[in-house]
Design a protein around this motif. Structure first.
Motif, PDB file in Angstrom:
ATOM      1  N   LEU A   4     -44.398 -12.900  63.594  1.00 48.31           N
ATOM      2  CA  LEU A   4     -43.811 -12.987  62.260  1.00 48.31           C
ATOM      3  C   LEU A   4     -43.200 -11.647  61.861  1.00 48.31           C
ATOM      4  CD1 LEU A   4     -43.249 -14.345  59.596  1.00 48.31           C
ATOM      5  CD2 LEU A   4     -45.577 -13.859  58.889  1.00 48.31           C
ATOM      6  N   PHE A   5     -43.937 -10.590  62.127  1.00 49.15           N
ATOM      7  CA  PHE A   5     -43.477  -9.235  61.822  1.00 49.15           C
ATOM      8  C   PHE A   5     -42.126  -8.963  62.488  1.00 49.15           C
ATOM      9  CE2 PHE A   5     -43.571  -4.734  63.262  1.00 49.15           C
ATOM     10  CZ  PHE A   5     -43.518  -4.119  62.029  1.00 49.15           C
ATOM     11  N   MET A   6     -42.051  -9.234  63.787  1.00 49.34           N
ATOM     12  CA  MET A   6     -40.817  -8.999  64.529  1.00 49.34           C
ATOM     13  C   MET A   6     -39.683  -9.862  63.983  1.00 49.34           C
ATOM     14  SD  MET A   6     -41.227  -6.682  66.652  1.00 49.34           S
ATOM     15  CE  MET A   6     -39.739  -6.864  67.626  1.00 49.34           C
ATOM     16  N   PHE A   7     -40.022 -11.117  63.726  1.00 44.52           N
ATOM     17  CA  PHE A   7     -39.016 -12.073  63.260  1.00 44.52           C
ATOM     18  C   PHE A   7     -38.406 -11.602  61.939  1.00 44.52           C
ATOM     19  CE2 PHE A   7     -37.324 -16.148  61.916  1.00 44.52           C
ATOM     20  CZ  PHE A   7     -36.938 -16.708  63.123  1.00 44.52           C
ATOM     21  N   ILE A   8     -39.272 -11.151  61.036  1.00 42.57           N
ATOM     22  CA  ILE A   8     -38.781 -10.693  59.729  1.00 42.57           C
ATOM     23  C   ILE A   8     -37.838  -9.512  59.906  1.00 42.57           C
ATOM     24  CG2 ILE A   8     -39.459  -9.513  57.601  1.00 42.57           C
ATOM     25  CD1 ILE A   8     -41.943 -11.255  57.553  1.00 42.57           C
ATOM     26  N   ILE A   9     -38.243  -8.554  60.741  1.00 40.07           N
ATOM     27  CA  ILE A   9     -37.430  -7.346  60.885  1.00 40.07           C
ATOM     28  C   ILE A   9     -36.082  -7.668  61.522  1.00 40.07           C
ATOM     29  CG2 ILE A   9     -37.264  -5.147  62.094  1.00 40.07           C
ATOM     30  CD1 ILE A   9     -39.933  -4.500  61.286  1.00 40.07           C
ATOM     31  N   ILE A  10     -36.103  -8.443  62.603  1.00 41.25           N
ATOM     32  CA  ILE A  10     -34.843  -8.722  63.318  1.00 41.25           C
ATOM     33  C   ILE A  10     -33.906  -9.573  62.456  1.00 41.25           C
ATOM     34  CG2 ILE A  10     -33.790  -9.824  65.323  1.00 41.25           C
ATOM     35  CD1 ILE A  10     -36.301  -9.229  66.862  1.00 41.25           C
ATOM     36  N   TYR A  11     -34.413 -10.701  61.958  1.00 39.11           N
ATOM     37  CA  TYR A  11     -33.506 -11.639  61.301  1.00 39.11           C
ATOM     38  C   TYR A  11     -33.301 -11.324  59.830  1.00 39.11           C
ATOM     39  CZ  TYR A  11     -33.878 -13.729  65.768  1.00 39.11           C
ATOM     40  OH  TYR A  11     -33.837 -13.892  67.119  1.00 39.11           O
ATOM     41  N   GLY A  12     -34.261 -10.596  59.230  1.00 40.81           N
ATOM     42  CA  GLY A  12     -34.034 -10.112  57.878  1.00 40.81           C
ATOM     43  C   GLY A  12     -32.831  -9.182  57.860  1.00 40.81           C
ATOM     44  N   ASN A  13     -32.808  -8.289  58.859  1.00 39.42           N
ATOM     45  CA  ASN A  13     -31.675  -7.378  58.995  1.00 39.42           C
ATOM     46  C   ASN A  13     -30.373  -8.122  59.207  1.00 39.42           C
ATOM     47  OD1 ASN A  13     -31.667  -4.492  58.902  1.00 39.42           O
ATOM     48  ND2 ASN A  13     -33.487  -4.639  60.181  1.00 39.42           N
ATOM     49  N   MET A  14     -30.454  -9.198  59.978  1.00 39.63           N
ATOM     50  CA  MET A  14     -29.238  -9.959  60.270  1.00 39.63           C
ATOM     51  C   MET A  14     -28.682 -10.571  58.982  1.00 39.63           C
ATOM     52  SD  MET A  14     -28.905 -12.899  63.125  1.00 39.63           S
ATOM     53  CE  MET A  14     -28.960 -12.054  64.654  1.00 39.63           C
ATOM     54  N   ILE A  15     -29.594 -11.073  58.132  1.00 42.20           N
ATOM     55  CA  ILE A  15     -29.155 -11.637  56.846  1.00 42.20           C
ATOM     56  C   ILE A  15     -28.503 -10.553  55.998  1.00 42.20           C
ATOM     57  CG2 ILE A  15     -29.999 -12.541  54.650  1.00 42.20           C
ATOM     58  CD1 ILE A  15     -32.117 -14.047  56.283  1.00 42.20           C
ATOM     59  N   MET A  16     -29.150  -9.400  55.989  1.00 37.67           N
ATOM     60  CA  MET A  16     -28.625  -8.302  55.191  1.00 37.67           C
ATOM     61  C   MET A  16     -27.223  -7.920  55.660  1.00 37.67           C
ATOM     62  SD  MET A  16     -30.483  -4.686  54.614  1.00 37.67           S
ATOM     63  CE  MET A  16     -29.920  -3.994  56.156  1.00 37.67           C
ATOM     64  N   ARG A  17     -27.067  -7.845  56.981  1.00 38.37           N
ATOM     65  CA  ARG A  17     -25.759  -7.466  57.506  1.00 38.37           C
ATOM     66  C   ARG A  17     -24.702  -8.497  57.141  1.00 38.37           C
ATOM     67  NH1 ARG A  17     -28.350  -5.582  62.091  1.00 38.37           N
ATOM     68  NH2 ARG A  17     -28.014  -7.564  63.113  1.00 38.37           N
ATOM     69  N   SER A  18     -25.081  -9.764  57.163  1.00 39.76           N
ATOM     70  CA  SER A  18     -24.056 -10.773  56.900  1.00 39.76           C
ATOM     71  C   SER A  18     -23.673 -10.781  55.425  1.00 39.76           C
ATOM     72  CB  SER A  18     -24.480 -12.139  57.435  1.00 39.76           C
ATOM     73  OG  SER A  18     -24.992 -12.952  56.444  1.00 39.76           O
ATOM     74  N   VAL A  19     -24.607 -10.390  54.547  1.00 42.16           N
ATOM     75  CA  VAL A  19     -24.245 -10.247  53.128  1.00 42.16           C
ATOM     76  C   VAL A  19     -23.287  -9.075  52.968  1.00 42.16           C
ATOM     77  CG1 VAL A  19     -25.084  -9.758  50.818  1.00 42.16           C
ATOM     78  CG2 VAL A  19     -26.393 -11.247  52.308  1.00 42.16           C
ATOM     79  N   ILE A  20     -23.608  -7.972  53.643  1.00 42.09           N
ATOM     80  CA  ILE A  20     -22.742  -6.790  53.548  1.00 42.09           C
ATOM     81  C   ILE A  20     -21.354  -7.115  54.084  1.00 42.09           C
ATOM     82  CG2 ILE A  20     -22.390  -4.434  54.372  1.00 42.09           C
ATOM     83  CD1 ILE A  20     -25.395  -4.077  54.360  1.00 42.09           C
ATOM     84  N   GLU A  21     -21.326  -7.894  55.159  1.00 43.96           N
ATOM     85  CA  GLU A  21     -20.028  -8.243  55.752  1.00 43.96           C
ATOM     86  C   GLU A  21     -19.162  -8.996  54.736  1.00 43.96           C
ATOM     87  OE1 GLU A  21     -19.980 -11.285  58.735  1.00 43.96           O
ATOM     88  OE2 GLU A  21     -17.800 -11.276  58.480  1.00 43.96           O
ATOM     89  N   GLU A  22     -19.800  -9.919  54.005  1.00 43.83           N
ATOM     90  CA  GLU A  22     -19.036 -10.664  53.005  1.00 43.83           C
ATOM     91  C   GLU A  22     -18.505  -9.747  51.914  1.00 43.83           C
ATOM     92  OE1 GLU A  22     -21.436 -13.880  51.693  1.00 43.83           O
ATOM     93  OE2 GLU A  22     -20.778 -15.139  53.343  1.00 43.83           O
ATOM     94  N   LYS A  23     -19.295  -8.731  51.606  1.00 43.35           N
ATOM     95  CA  LYS A  23     -18.830  -7.784  50.588  1.00 43.35           C
ATOM     96  C   LYS A  23     -17.672  -6.955  51.107  1.00 43.35           C
ATOM     97  CE  LYS A  23     -21.130  -5.419  47.447  1.00 43.35           C
ATOM     98  NZ  LYS A  23     -22.116  -4.486  46.889  1.00 43.35           N
TER      99      LYS A  23
END
Lengths: 308, 437
Positions: free
Chosen positions: B190-209
């Motif tokens: 769970l820890f790994m999953f949050i870090i890897i894919y949480g970051n991916m979500i963050m990046r995709s929000v930034i990309e839209e901005k």
């Protein structure tokens, strides 16, 4: 009046900053409505409120007589000033996605896209990625996506920025064409020459307040100064000028003409008819040029902002 | 609803079709397995080297203590003094020389020893030699005191304490280890999953901005919808990647170990040599059986259901915060100051889980942390194999869901304002102000 969009005393705060103060506008059906104002006046905030991106603190917005509701996004097409597309997504796929978000079915969207792509001669872009296109090319796609769902209200924020003159006039013609087909257009820009060219109604927002609105012709009439450009041909220019100066208020003129010896702007006092001036001029020189000075949108803009 | 579905679909497809995503998905298990195989292969090569250890035994008590193994040979040097022996070993390029000092008098005594080598010797070999000397000395001393070694061996007893709870549930030590392994793996995953894919979500929000498409999108959909669609779509892509990793990893391990003949389960290192010796003495068969029983004793259904719920709950909780951060900043480099408050509770959860749950799965600290919303997914997943009452699990989950609702509300507020803000990096104070817009 048959207004498509009515905003009634809309106000909006951001923290301590008042972005809009009791702004009301009426956008008549079938008009091209220029929403003008200096940078940071609150135009974008108002547009975002109309698009339900931001909620107003007070006041209301009516579309076709009833308050805005979430389903109204299908009736509005919005081309924001800060605009872009997903860079790594293919043109066709992206256009389909955005069209579907506006409520079109996939089949409908595809058909209309094909029509538009053919019309703008961009059919071969379908499988290209946005990052392979130039800025102007990407703007064309954005324009198509904005108008694709045939909304009754179109909102363009600086639509011509980034276009070369050819494409700008192409887009301008498309906007006029859409108006012909029954759409109403709200048009926000700093470029006064396009206001002059396109708009029939304007509203001017300055420091969060609406300071001016109405039909462009009416506003111009309101701003006219009873001044006439006069071009004369005569042999003894000095005495003629002195003659005129003795009877009327004279200002320097900058209009272009071919071979006039005397170029003047003559301002008439209230109650003096233009025929009186013309009759007098014909007696002292040969009149080549006689035109009323119509205030430009630019003049009106600058004058209004300065006075406030 | 239709919009949400469209957004999820787009997010999922763009993630899955992305070239680097595909490369990562297929290459990283390949690289991982290749590395493991390489390490295994190399260490096998390393320890497979035959070595000879010479012994100069001046006490004369250790002649039978050193028996040759597959890769290690022992040779006694007789009638040499230390210098001659050293020369001899060096000349023959043997691994080393074990010099055992002469005993002081005729009785059994050990006055010391030294191991001479060209380079510093491997730790396992030294401790192996030490234990061999110790064993022989003990034996000799026992004999000297008139005790029968065989008798002592036969009197030796092996004790394993059977454990049973008052409700009659039997457990054992093996089972405890298994539980720890399961809980730890689930929590860490769970820890790994949050870090890897949480970051991916963050990046995709930034990309839209940064691509400035955001305003076009949110004139069609509500920001909350966009955010949820992003989180769900990215999670689905993540799950896809994880499943592929697991399947590929399993298949590749199998394939590579056959192709290269590297037996990953029974690596032939000096350590394993010793372990094998130990295992032969113990009843290896019995332990495997015990392991199987222990496995089936685990609350498997409870484990699976709880894993599903806490995994999703935990991931959604954190990813909504990641989305909010993405919305608040303009570029990834600006995210640092906001990452700390997210990473801290996560790391805390893993450490608390690792230390307190091992110590006492139902102790005060681990119980409290399994209720606190930001640590509960990880810690609770670690505790559940040890048997947590259902009501505790449900309560903890409800707290998690409640907090999730709160963070989504909070994140949606930040998101709604943040996605339209460009330029300067906001401070916490400004973020707080945004909540009131």
């Amino acid at each position: 009046m048959n207004d498509v969009l009515v905003a009634e005393s809309v106000s909006k705060h951001f923290g301590n900053f008042k972005a809009l103060n009791e702004v009301s506008i009426n956008v008549p059906k079938g008009s091209i409505f220029g929403l003008l104002g200096p940078n940071g006046a609150g135009k974008t905030t108002l547009i975002r409120i109309i698009n339900q991106i931001t909620m107003p603190d007070s006041g209301k917005v009516l579309l076709d007589g009833s308050a805005l509701k979430p389903s109204d996004i299908q009736n509005i097409g919005y081309l924001p000033e800060e605009r872009g597309l997903y860079k790594s997504m293919k043109v066709g796929e992206q256009a389909l996605y955005l069209a579907q978000l506006k409520g079109l079915t996939k089949k409908d969207a595809k058909q209309r896209l094909q029509y538009w792509f053919e019309k703008l001669e961009i059919g071969d872009w379908w499988n290209k990625k946005i990052q392979e296109l130039s800025k102007g090319q990407a703007q064309k796609i954005q324009f198509v996506v904005t108008v694709l769902h045939k909304p009754k209200l179109l909102i363009f924020d600086e639509p011509f920025s980034g276009f070369d003159p050819i494409n700008a006039s192409l887009i301008k013609d498309e906007i006029l064409q859409l108006r012909e087909e029954g759409a109403t257009v709200i048009f926000s820009t700093h470029r006064m020459e396009s206001v002059e060219e396109l708009c029939d109604h304007i509203a001017l927002i300055h420091k969060s307040n609406k300071v001016l609105d109405g039909k462009l012709v009416d506003i111009k009439r309101q701003f006219k100064t009873n001044t006439f450009e006069v071009g004369l041909q005569t042999h003894n220019a000095d005495s003629v000028i002195n003659d005129i100066k003795g009877r009327f208020e004279v200002l320097p003129a900058t209009f272009k003409s071919l071979n006039d010896d005397i170029k003047l702007n003559v301002r008439l006092k209230d109650g003096t008819a233009s025929n009186d001036l013309l009759r007098y001029l014909t007696t002292i020189a040969e009149v080549h040029h006689f035109v009323e000075v119509i205030p430009t949108a630019n003049d009106i803009f600058i004058q209004t902002i300065k006075n406030n | 609803m239709n919009h949400l579905w469209l957004i999820i679909r787009r997010e999922y497809l763009t993630k899955v079709r992305n070239k680097s995503f595909i490369i990562m998905t297929f290459l990283s298990p390949l690289i991982m397995i290749a590395l493991i195989v390489l390490v295994a292969y190399l260490s096998q090569m390393n320890s497979n080297k035959d070595r000879t250890i010479c012994i100069l035994d001046e006490s004369g008590q250790f002649s039978g203590a050193f028996t040759d193994t597959e890769h290690t040979k022992y040779r006694f040097l007789d009638g040499m003094d230390l210098n001659a022996a050293k020369m001899h070993v060096q000349a023959k390029e043997d691994y080393g020389l074990l010099y055992i000092f002469a005993s002081g008098d005729s009785s059994i005594s050990y006055t010391g020893s030294k191991f001479y080598t060209k380079e510093s010797p491997s730790l396992t070999i030294v401790s192996d030699l030490e234990s061999k000397i110790e064993k022989r000395l003990t034996e000799l001393k026992l004999v000297q005191d008139g005790l029968d070694i065989q008798k002592i061996e036969s009197l030796r007893v092996n004790v394993t304490i059977g454990q049973e709870s008052f409700e009659g549930q039997k457990t054992s030590k093996v089972e405890s280890y298994l539980k720890l392994a399961f809980g730890g793996a689930a929590g860490y995953l769970l820890f790994m999953f949050i870090i890897i894919y949480g970051n991916m979500i963050m990046r995709s929000v930034i990309e839209e901005k940064t691509s400035r498409i955001i305003e076009i999108i949110i004139s069609s959909v509500r920001p909350v919808q966009l955010m949820m669609g992003k989180i769900i779509g990215t999670s689905l892509a993540g799950i896809t990647q994880f499943v592929i990793w697991v399947v590929l990893g399993f298949a590749l391990t199998l394939a590579m170990s056959t192709v290269f003949g590297v037996d990953l389960v029974q690596m032939n290192t000096p350590q394993s040599e010793m372990i094998q010796q130990g295992l032969q003495q113990a009843e290896a068969q019995g332990e495997l059986q015990e392991l199987m029983i222990a496995f089936f004793n685990l609350p498997i259904l409870n484990l699976c259901v709880a894993f599903l719920f806490f995994f999703l709950g935990g991931f959604l909780l954190y990813s909504s915060l990641y989305a909010a951060i993405g919305a608040a900043v303009d570029s990834e480099t600006d995210t640092q100051q906001f990452m700390m408050p997210i990473i801290m509770p996560l790391v805390l959860a893993v450490y608390v889980g690792a230390f307190t749950v091992i110590e006492d799965p139902h102790g005060t600290v681990s119980t409290i942390f399994s209720f606190l919303p930001f640590t509960s997914p990880v810690v609770m997943l670690m505790r559940i194999p040890f048997g947590v009452p259902i009501w505790e699990q449900i309560l903890s989950f409800l707290i998690l869901v409640g907090t999730f609702a709160l963070t989504v509300w909070f994140a949606a507020k930040i998101y709604r304002v943040g996605i339209l803000m460009y330029g300067k990096k906001p401070s916490y104070k400004e973020l707080f102000k945004w909540l009131k817009y």
